[in-house]
Design a protein around this motif. Structure first.
Motif, PDB file in Angstrom:
ATOM      1  N   ASP A  49      44.822   3.004   0.164  1.00 22.34           N
ATOM      2  CA  ASP A  49      43.499   2.655   0.802  1.00 22.34           C
ATOM      3  C   ASP A  49      44.088   1.942   2.228  1.00 22.34           C
ATOM      4  N   TRP A  57      42.958   8.919  -7.311  1.00 22.84           N
ATOM      5  CA  TRP A  57      42.116   9.785  -6.792  1.00 22.84           C
ATOM      6  C   TRP A  57      40.793   9.819  -7.508  1.00 22.84           C
ATOM      7  N   SER A  58      40.619   9.417  -8.556  1.00 20.34           N
ATOM      8  CA  SER A  58      39.369   9.204  -9.227  1.00 20.34           C
ATOM      9  C   SER A  58      38.254   8.268  -8.468  1.00 20.34           C
ATOM     10  N   ASP A  59      38.995   7.272  -7.913  1.00 21.43           N
ATOM     11  CA  ASP A  59      38.249   6.266  -7.071  1.00 21.43           C
ATOM     12  C   ASP A  59      37.539   6.819  -5.815  1.00 21.43           C
ATOM     13  N   TRP A  60      38.271   7.911  -5.277  1.00 22.15           N
ATOM     14  CA  TRP A  60      37.871   8.662  -4.195  1.00 22.15           C
ATOM     15  C   TRP A  60      36.481   9.513  -4.522  1.00 22.15           C
ATOM     16  N   ASP A  61      36.919  10.135  -5.732  1.00 20.45           N
ATOM     17  CA  ASP A  61      35.887  10.941  -6.234  1.00 20.45           C
ATOM     18  C   ASP A  61      35.756  10.932  -7.657  1.00 20.45           C
ATOM     19  N   PRO A  62      34.822  10.066  -8.228  1.00 20.01           N
ATOM     20  CA  PRO A  62      34.817   9.892  -9.640  1.00 20.01           C
ATOM     21  C   PRO A  62      34.338  11.158 -10.591  1.00 20.01           C
ATOM     22  N   ARG A  63      34.090  12.206  -9.708  1.00 19.19           N
ATOM     23  CA  ARG A  63      33.559  13.318 -10.768  1.00 19.19           C
ATOM     24  C   ARG A  63      34.752  14.316 -11.024  1.00 19.19           C
ATOM     25  N   VAL A  64      36.134  13.768 -10.658  1.00 17.66           N
ATOM     26  CA  VAL A  64      37.250  14.656 -10.920  1.00 17.66           C
ATOM     27  C   VAL A  64      38.201  13.693 -11.530  1.00 17.66           C
TER      28      VAL A  64
END
Length: 97
Positions: A49, A57-64
């Motif tokens: 960051d 990466w889940s912090d960037w996009d929690p859906r994945v």
């Protein structure tokens, strides 16, 4: 099994992308896999960051989930990393699944 850390650059449509993550394959095994498989898998995807902290990466996009399957035909180059996040940094990464 030991984790090996990589940066993989690949083409996504008209854009060049890069992912950093881990594989159980060492560089020689990874090159063999690239010549035989349609996709390679990277786990524990992370980025740094603005404060230079490792983030899942889940912090960037929690859906994945922080895992990617990359088409080997799209890869432009692979760079083995000297190390991935430390154990403490890995423990702070959020993982799903």
């Amino acid at each position: 099994m030991a984790k090996h850390w990589y940066r993989v650059d690949f083409q996504e449509a008209a854009r060049e992308r890069a992912l950093c993550g881990s594989s159980e394959l060492d560089p020689e095994q990874l090159m063999t896999e690239l010549s035989a498989a349609a996709f390679i898998r990277l786990d524990d995807l992370f980025y740094r960051d603005n404060q230079n902290r490792f983030r899942s990466w889940s912090d960037w996009d929690p859906r994945v989930q922080p895992t990617a399957l990359i088409n080997v035909k799209a890869i432009s180059f692979i760079m083995p990393l000297t190390e991935g996040p430390s154990a403490d940094e890995m423990a702070s990464l959020t993982t799903l699944g």
